[in-house]
Design an enzyme around this catalytic site. Structure first.
Site: not given
Ligand code: DHB
Length: 310
Positions: A45, A69, A72-73, A129, A248-249, A270
């Site tokens: 992550k 989504n 927010g990390l 992000c 992606g996809g 993902g």
């Molecule tokens: C998050 C989403 C992303 O696409 C990314 O590259 C890093 C973090 C996130 O929302 O946690």
């Protein structure tokens, strides 16, 4: 040597299939499950200097065609992932450490810790992000991208990769590639992060479906496959000295094959992994192997970049 074995940054991967950072990779339990499922590689992550709780829920919603989504990390802080990576660095499953510091200084501090640990695990530096309120995606500002890479490569002397957002214009592909090609230490490019700041609307409730940012969030899944393939192929053509990781996809072996044709060396999953769990990875490997057999290929390496134009 099986048909699916491939080499990436000098390491052998049993298959080209990895999780996309963010999915099934936030805790040691999830990461261990990817290894146990036979992932060809595991990405952690995206991490920050300090642990983060992330954005308020609901913050991930699956739709018929994909996902939105705005997490927010949320993450355990870089030391947690560094420890997990160190414990698995000599195992059979190659690891990529995703790093998403909130500032250049944070990224430099995390990279310094990677070097201090003597960790032989490549970093996937996430410059895309879309979900931290008030922080634009750095890789859309090519001057900021250049300045960040200059600062990083002034200190970090190990090959690393970048997680890029999708670009949508041929001139932007040209301009981004021109910057990236001035940094030989940027050894791989992961294309693409989610399509940032989409909006899913529930017509019945007349509402957005996720809470953060008034419902705006990153889009993944079926919606993004053509954009992902375009970015993989655009950077494969423009950055011949870098390896490309497709993302992606992807939810079938045919999608993996399309990413390989476009020029991907590895392929990340993902939204479909979120939907199906780690059992998706052996299913995709079986589907890809069957497709290679049917088409008469004996290795994935023969497929890479073979895309025909008309
Ligand atoms: C998050 C989403 C992303 O696409 C990314 O590259 C890093 C973090 C996130 O929302 O946690």
């Amino acid at each position: 040597m099986t048909a699916l074995t491939t080499s990436f940054l000098g390491r052998q991967h049993a298959t080209p299939l990895l999780n996309a950072s963010g999915v099934w990779c936030s805790t040691a339990t999830e990461l261990d499950a990817l290894v146990a499922a036979g992932a060809g590689g595991v990405v952690t992550k995206s991490c920050t200097l300090a642990p983060r709780a992330g954005n308020p829920e609901p913050r991930y919603v699956a739709t018929r065609l994909g996902s939105i989504n705005s997490m927010g990390l949320p993450n355990e802080g870089f030391a947690y992932y560094l420890d997990w990576a160190a414990a698995h660095a000599d195992g059979p499953t190659p690891i990529l450490l995703s790093v998403a510091g909130l500032t250049v200084a944070d990224n430099l501090a995390i990279l310094a810790a990677v070097r201090a640990a003597g960790l032989r695990v490549p970093v996937e530096l996430n410059l895309s992000c879309p979900n931290v309120p008030g922080k634009p995606q750095l890789a859309y500002d090519l001057d900021a991208l250049d300045a960040t890479l200059a600062a990083v490569t002034a200190e970090h002397d190990l090959p690393f990769g970048l997680k890029l957002p999708p670009y949508f214009d041929l001139v932007h592909f040209d301009e981004a590639a021109a910057v990236l090609n001035t940094y030989p230490l940027v050894a791989f490019l992961t294309c693409i992060n989610s399509i940032g700041n989409g909006l899913v609307i529930d017509v019945e409730t007349e509402s957005v479906v996720i809470r953060p940012k008034d419902g705006f969030g990153g889009i993944g899944g079926d919606y993004v496959l053509p954009t992902a393939l375009a970015n993989v192929n655009a950077f494969h053509r423009r950055c011949p000295d870098k390896q490309i990781v497709g993302c992606g996809g992807v939810s079938t072996g045919e999608h993996v094959f399309a990413h390989l044709l476009a020029g991907a060396s590895l392929v990340q999953v993902g939204t479909a992994l979120h939907r199906e769990g780690p059992g998706l990875l052996p299913r995709l490997a079986d589907e890809l192997a069957a497709l290679l057999r049917r088409k008469g290929y004996t290795t994935v390496d023969e497929v890479r970049g073979r895309l025909r134009t008309l």
